[in-house]
Design a protein around this motif. Structure first.
Motif, PDB file in Angstrom:
ATOM      1  N   GLY A 195       8.389   4.365  -4.589  1.00 58.56           N
ATOM      2  CA  GLY A 195       8.090   2.943  -4.703  1.00 58.56           C
ATOM      3  C   GLY A 195       8.973   2.071  -3.844  1.00 58.56           C
ATOM      4  N   THR A 234       0.853  -1.179   0.000  1.00 59.36           N
ATOM      5  CA  THR A 234       0.000   0.000   0.000  1.00 59.36           C
ATOM      6  C   THR A 234       0.892   1.232   0.000  1.00 59.36           C
ATOM      7  OG1 THR A 234      -1.943   1.002   1.051  1.00 59.36           O
ATOM      8  CG2 THR A 234      -0.172   0.313   2.504  1.00 59.36           C
ATOM      9  N   TYR A 235       0.317   2.369  -0.328  1.00 59.73           N
ATOM     10  CA  TYR A 235       1.066   3.635  -0.306  1.00 59.73           C
ATOM     11  C   TYR A 235       1.084   4.167   1.120  1.00 59.73           C
ATOM     12  CZ  TYR A 235       2.074   8.601  -1.128  1.00 59.73           C
ATOM     13  OH  TYR A 235       2.603   9.861  -1.077  1.00 59.73           O
ATOM     14  N   GLU A 236       2.241   4.641   1.575  1.00 63.40           N
ATOM     15  CA  GLU A 236       2.369   5.107   2.945  1.00 63.40           C
ATOM     16  C   GLU A 236       1.486   6.317   3.251  1.00 63.40           C
ATOM     17  OE1 GLU A 236       6.443   6.227   3.565  1.00 63.40           O
ATOM     18  OE2 GLU A 236       6.212   8.133   2.508  1.00 63.40           O
ATOM     19  N   ASP A 268       6.969   4.218  -0.375  1.00 60.47           N
ATOM     20  CA  ASP A 268       7.072   5.673  -0.387  1.00 60.47           C
ATOM     21  C   ASP A 268       6.820   6.220  -1.792  1.00 60.47           C
ATOM     22  OD1 ASP A 268       9.405   5.182  -1.851  1.00 60.47           O
ATOM     23  OD2 ASP A 268      10.709   5.432  -0.111  1.00 60.47           O
ATOM     24  N   ASP A 269       7.073   7.509  -1.980  1.00 62.01           N
ATOM     25  CA  ASP A 269       6.783   8.157  -3.263  1.00 62.01           C
ATOM     26  C   ASP A 269       7.601   7.579  -4.409  1.00 62.01           C
ATOM     27  OD1 ASP A 269       4.943   9.809  -2.096  1.00 62.01           O
ATOM     28  OD2 ASP A 269       6.351  11.447  -1.749  1.00 62.01           O
TER      29      ASP A 269
END
Length: 283
Positions: free
Chosen positions: A168, A140-142, A165-166
């Motif tokens: 990946g 999932t995206y942080e 993170d942004d």
């Protein structure tokens, strides 16, 4: 080794008694990070095992309060069963905690108990973690809301997600335990629609009139809506593909975790879950 050599005896097991309510269980799941709690009924001949109540069931059935309606039917075992046999049961039945029952409730054996036996060398295996890791990793995206990540765990039917993170890259791990620790129960009420009176006259469409609304009490699980990065563990323990099963088990026990991201260099290549490495005992 047999179950008796690794199990937690009855006197050391946290249980809840029938009759009881969900609040009796929620306290233990939140404060002690258990995945489930055994339910027993006291009798003159000792506690009689009745079932398990899991954190998954509490989340999935927020409106149910009675323990008897929340209990899961899970397999049981005996003290004389080998660890290889109970490990197979855990994997095939998806049971992280297996009650030990012989007439009465005698204790419980968990995935962690078997992992501990592997870590100490009491249950030997020469395999490496790479052979039992999964290349399918739940992520999932942080920055995603925690409520969205919780739904992701539910839909994927796994107890963890790797936060990215942004760029990946892996930035943390979020687990069911992290979520249950911050979840809270919210009371409310729900309108059920018009309430119709009894009809004294012969049934007729014209005789039906709404005379008000009926409200029923409801209960829901509220999860904070902050981003995953606020609730995840960012000090991530990792393992390489060449580590032995025993070394992987040792890392799980020493860090009190159920899964370890597998890396090559700094690249995430898989996930090693405790229940998966149990397969090394019987395959």
């Amino acid at each position: 080794m047999n179950v008796a050599d690794a199990m937690t005896p009855r006197e050391d097991v946290v249980t809840v008694d029938l009759p009881g309510t969900r609040s009796d269980v929620l306290e233990y799941l939140q404060e002690r990070s258990f995945s489930s709690v055994p339910v027993v009924k006291p009798t003159d001949n000792g506690p009689e095992y009745r079932g398990l109540v899991s954190r998954d069931t509490l989340i999935e059935q927020p409106d149910e309060d009675q323990l008897v309606m929340l209990m899961d039917d899970v397999p049981t075992t005996t003290r004389e069963t080998t660890l290889e046999e109970v490990a197979r049961t855990m994997v095939e039945e998806g049971a992280r905690r297996v009650p030990v029952v012989d007439g009465e409730f005698e204790g419980i054996i968990t995935v962690t108990d078997v992992i501990h036996a592997i870590a100490t060398g009491d249950q030997e295996t020469d395999d490496t973690v790479g052979g039992y890791a999964s290349e399918d990793v739940n992520t999932t995206y942080e920055g995603a809301p925690l409520s969205v990540a919780e739904r992701g765990l539910s839909y994927a039917n796994v107890p963890y997600t790797i936060a990215l993170d942004d760029e990946g890259g892996m930035s943390g791990v979020l687990t069911e335990v992290d979520i249950i620790e911050v979840a809270r129960i919210v009371e409310g009420e729900e309108e059920t629609g018009n309430n119709f009176p009894d009809q004294d006259s012969e049934w007729s469409w014209e005789g039906i009139k709404g005379v008000g609304s009926r409200y029923l009490p409801t209960r829901d699980i509220e999860i904070p809506n902050g981003p995953v990065r606020e609730f995840m563990s960012d000090d991530v323990v990792t393992v390489s593909t060449e580590k032995t099963i025993q070394e992987g088990a040792q890392q799980m026990i020493s860090n009190d975790i159920e899964q370890i991201p597998m890396v090559t260099g700094e690249q995430l290549v898989g996930i090693v879950c405790d229940v998966d490495i149990l397969k090394a005992l019987y395959e």
